[in-house]
Design an enzyme around this catalytic site. Structure first.
Site, mmCIF file in Angstrom:
data_model
loop_
_atom_site.group_PDB
_atom_site.id
_atom_site.type_symbol
_atom_site.label_atom_id
_atom_site.label_comp_id
_atom_site.label_asym_id
_atom_site.label_seq_id
_atom_site.Cartn_x
_atom_site.Cartn_y
_atom_site.Cartn_z
ATOM 1 N N ASN A 140 1.741 0.556 17.220
ATOM 2 C CA ASN A 140 1.891 1.896 17.074
ATOM 3 C C ASN A 140 0.585 2.538 16.927
ATOM 4 O O ASN A 140 0.492 3.745 17.423
ATOM 5 C CB ASN A 140 3.027 2.013 15.744
ATOM 6 C CG ASN A 140 2.403 1.482 14.624
ATOM 7 O OD1 ASN A 140 1.265 0.675 14.489
ATOM 8 N ND2 ASN A 140 3.212 1.221 13.368
ATOM 9 N N THR A 191 2.976 -6.177 2.873
ATOM 10 C CA THR A 191 3.455 -4.946 3.610
ATOM 11 C C THR A 191 2.361 -3.927 3.774
ATOM 12 O O THR A 191 2.571 -2.917 4.175
ATOM 13 C CB THR A 191 4.740 -4.309 2.935
ATOM 14 O OG1 THR A 191 4.282 -3.797 1.670
ATOM 15 C CG2 THR A 191 5.860 -4.978 2.851
ATOM 16 N N ASN A 221 -2.561 2.406 3.727
ATOM 17 C CA ASN A 221 -2.113 3.877 3.905
ATOM 18 C C ASN A 221 -2.983 5.077 3.304
ATOM 19 O O ASN A 221 -3.050 6.154 3.928
ATOM 20 C CB ASN A 221 -0.521 3.940 3.739
ATOM 21 C CG ASN A 221 0.433 3.249 4.506
ATOM 22 O OD1 ASN A 221 0.119 3.232 5.663
ATOM 23 N ND2 ASN A 221 1.369 2.831 3.846
ATOM 24 N N ASP A 242 7.307 3.610 3.063
ATOM 25 C CA ASP A 242 8.231 2.440 3.184
ATOM 26 C C ASP A 242 7.956 1.448 2.329
ATOM 27 O O ASP A 242 8.984 0.648 1.964
ATOM 28 C CB ASP A 242 8.303 2.009 4.778
ATOM 29 C CG ASP A 242 6.958 1.670 5.412
ATOM 30 O OD1 ASP A 242 6.076 2.443 4.832
ATOM 31 O OD2 ASP A 242 6.836 1.057 6.179
ATOM 32 N N ASP A 243 6.709 1.309 1.736
ATOM 33 C CA ASP A 243 6.447 0.443 0.968
ATOM 34 C C ASP A 243 7.323 0.585 -0.432
ATOM 35 O O ASP A 243 7.805 -0.191 -1.048
ATOM 36 C CB ASP A 243 4.877 0.310 0.561
ATOM 37 C CG ASP A 243 4.244 -0.103 1.510
ATOM 38 O OD1 ASP A 243 3.684 -0.983 1.608
ATOM 39 O OD2 ASP A 243 3.995 0.906 2.492
ATOM 40 N N HIS A 265 9.817 0.351 7.898
ATOM 41 C CA HIS A 265 9.189 -1.063 8.209
ATOM 42 C C HIS A 265 9.569 -1.997 7.211
ATOM 43 O O HIS A 265 9.885 -3.303 7.255
ATOM 44 C CB HIS A 265 7.890 -1.056 8.667
ATOM 45 C CG HIS A 265 7.664 -0.007 9.674
ATOM 46 N ND1 HIS A 265 7.906 -0.303 11.122
ATOM 47 C CD2 HIS A 265 7.303 1.595 9.422
ATOM 48 C CE1 HIS A 265 7.549 0.865 11.688
ATOM 49 N NE2 HIS A 265 7.059 1.912 11.016
ATOM 50 N N ASP A 266 8.792 -1.630 6.006
ATOM 51 C CA ASP A 266 8.576 -2.708 4.962
ATOM 52 C C ASP A 266 9.769 -3.321 4.315
ATOM 53 O O ASP A 266 9.659 -4.497 3.908
ATOM 54 C CB ASP A 266 7.519 -1.945 3.796
ATOM 55 C CG ASP A 266 6.153 -1.590 4.530
ATOM 56 O OD1 ASP A 266 5.909 -2.190 5.564
ATOM 57 O OD2 ASP A 266 5.530 -0.885 3.932
ATOM 58 N N ASP A 282 0.926 -1.236 0.185
ATOM 59 C CA ASP A 282 0.019 -0.148 0.089
ATOM 60 C C ASP A 282 0.900 1.592 0.157
ATOM 61 O O ASP A 282 0.853 2.155 0.933
ATOM 62 C CB ASP A 282 -0.803 0.156 1.223
ATOM 63 C CG ASP A 282 -0.263 -0.061 2.571
ATOM 64 O OD1 ASP A 282 1.149 -0.464 2.544
ATOM 65 O OD2 ASP A 282 -0.856 0.281 3.636
ATOM 66 N N GLU A 311 -0.475 -3.009 15.734
ATOM 67 C CA GLU A 311 0.395 -2.266 14.740
ATOM 68 C C GLU A 311 -0.781 -1.816 13.550
ATOM 69 O O GLU A 311 -1.687 -2.429 13.319
ATOM 70 C CB GLU A 311 1.402 -3.152 14.299
ATOM 71 C CG GLU A 311 2.223 -2.568 13.064
ATOM 72 C CD GLU A 311 1.641 -2.884 11.825
ATOM 73 O OE1 GLU A 311 1.894 -2.188 10.703
ATOM 74 O OE2 GLU A 311 0.629 -3.741 11.687
ATOM 75 N N PHE A 312 -0.393 -0.939 12.707
ATOM 76 C CA PHE A 312 -1.219 -0.331 11.738
ATOM 77 C C PHE A 312 -1.872 -1.319 10.818
ATOM 78 O O PHE A 312 -2.843 -1.568 10.475
ATOM 79 C CB PHE A 312 -0.679 0.766 10.889
ATOM 80 C CG PHE A 312 -1.660 1.236 9.672
ATOM 81 C CD1 PHE A 312 -2.557 2.135 10.210
ATOM 82 C CD2 PHE A 312 -1.348 0.913 8.341
ATOM 83 C CE1 PHE A 312 -3.103 2.756 9.061
ATOM 84 C CE2 PHE A 312 -2.193 1.336 7.568
ATOM 85 C CZ PHE A 312 -3.085 2.289 7.631
ATOM 86 N N ASN A 313 -0.837 -2.390 10.219
ATOM 87 C CA ASN A 313 -1.559 -3.213 8.974
ATOM 88 C C ASN A 313 -2.536 -4.060 9.620
ATOM 89 O O ASN A 313 -3.478 -4.752 9.032
ATOM 90 C CB ASN A 313 -0.275 -3.970 8.474
ATOM 91 C CG ASN A 313 0.481 -2.942 7.472
ATOM 92 O OD1 ASN A 313 -0.042 -1.888 7.147
ATOM 93 N ND2 ASN A 313 1.726 -3.212 7.382
HETATM 94 C C1 BDR Z 1 3.236 -0.381 8.648
HETATM 95 O O1 BDR Z 1 2.074 0.684 8.402
HETATM 96 C C2 BDR Z 1 2.353 1.654 7.406
HETATM 97 O O2 BDR Z 1 1.941 2.794 7.579
HETATM 98 C C3 BDR Z 1 3.641 1.143 6.849
HETATM 99 O O3 BDR Z 1 3.594 1.231 5.393
HETATM 100 C C4 BDR Z 1 3.844 -0.036 7.356
HETATM 101 O O4 BDR Z 1 3.509 -1.150 6.487
HETATM 102 C C5 BDR Z 1 3.857 0.312 9.898
HETATM 103 O O5 BDR Z 1 2.932 0.017 10.914
HETATM 104 CA CA CA Z 2 2.736 -0.612 4.140
#
Ligand code: BDR
Ligand code: CA
Length: 322
Positions: free
Chosen positions: A159, A125, A39, A14-15, A240-241, A10, A165-167
């Site tokens: 986070n 990711t 994202n 970082d992707d 991260h990714d 997405d 975590e977001f994903n």
């Molecule tokens: C993940 O959340 C997204 O915002 C980033 O691309 C990463 O995949 C980190 O928590």
């Molecule tokens: Ca991502």
């Protein structure tokens, strides 16, 4: 032989770096890219994927748009970190790479079913919506995939909430499906990715490789660094990714250990938490692993090596003379 990976992403700053690393390192071969709303909206992240692929010369792998929203929940989006476009602060070319007409979930299934058993590694990711639907639509992919190496979750930290975590938090039901299928899974979560910090020293070292992909990378890191400083209080941002890609490139860069994993769906404070059971050694046949320790020097060397290869007209992607 390079390890064949399918990126499900997405983009996202970082992707985009994950795409650069994957395309620039000869130890992996990107056989497909699928996008997922996360994202930013599906429309935006898909355009970003096509534009990044164009900018880095990744013109052969098919790119298809997948799911635009989580299975159950309302989309979250992460504009505060990635901007309104999903790649805030980054100037991208008009895409010349065409979008594959298939649905992303179909591209995932087609790629795995057309390959030999054990040949394809899935590298999600973003939220796990596409991967969960692919496993439901064509259950035979589960035993044919070599491994699912995902960026998401965390064994001790979150986070978007203290523990999520977001994903995973964006689509916890999809993550639940993915973690509970018996394929080998390596979770490259926040405990690992918070070791991949783009410090000023790292940025200076990467900046020493001249060329347009470096310029792109530096603009990606520049916006992302200020967002991470303002929103999450990080002095240097975690990329991260690309850590998930680095594990596929060379598992010695990312140490991992087996541990049973599951995803919390019903918690009041803990929805989307990835729960790792460290109470005793993992049972025989445990199919889930968590990433623990990053060899940061080797990781950044791999990113730098990708920049060198992608910008040196006298070498192929594999680093060999033309
Ligand atoms: C993940 O959340 C997204 O915002 C980033 O691309 C990463 O995949 C980190 O928590
Ligand atoms: Ca991502």
């Amino acid at each position: 032989m390079p390890r064949k990976i399918l990126l499900d992403c997405d983009p996202g700053h970082d992707d985009a770096v994950a795409m650069v690393l994957a395309h620039g390192d000869p130890r992996v071969e990107v056989v497909g890219v699928t996008t997922v709303g996360g994202n930013q909206t599906l429309e935006k992240v898909t355009r970003n994927a096509l534009a990044v692929a164009t900018a880095i010369g990744m013109t052969e792998a098919p790119i298809a748009a997948g799911c635009g929203r989580p299975l159950v929940r309302t989309p979250e989006l992460a504009a505060q970190v990635h901007g309104e476009s999903g790649l805030g602060g980054v100037v991208l070319p008009e895409p010349v790479v065409a979008l594959d007409p298939r649905h992303g979930v179909q591209l995932i299934i087609d790629t795995i079913m057309a390959a030999d058993p054990g040949e394809i590694t899935l590298v999600p990711t973003g939220p796990l919506t596409n991967i969960a639907l692919a496993a439901r639509l064509e259950p035979r992919i589960v035993e044919r995939v070599r491994e699912v190496v995902l960026m998401g979750g965390g064994q001790h930290i979150g986070n978007v909430t203290p523990v999520a975590e977001f994903n995973v938090h964006t689509d916890p039901e999809a993550a639940h499906v993915v973690f509970n299928e018996p394929w080998p899974i390596t979770m490259v979560g926040l405990d690992l990715t918070h070791q991949a910090l783009a410090t000023p020293e790292v940025v200076a070292d990467l900046g020493a490789v001249p060329g347009p992909v470096t310029d792109l990378l530096l603009s990606i890191i520049g916006f992302y660094a200020s967002a991470y400083r303002d929103v999450r209080g990080f002095a240097a941002p975690p990329l991260h990714d690309p850590c998930a890609v680095a594990y596929c490139i060379d598992p010695s860069i990312v140490a991992a250990e087996p541990v049973p994993l599951d995803v919390e769906l019903g918690g009041h404070l803990t929805t989307g938490m990835t729960v790792a059971d460290f109470r005793r050694p993992a049972p025989e046949g445990c199919h889930t692993k968590v990433a623990t320790v990053l060899d940061a020097g080797a990781f950044w060397a791999a990113v730098k090596g990708a920049l060198v290869r992608l910008q040196n007209p006298s070498t192929t992607r594999a680093g060999e003379p033309r």
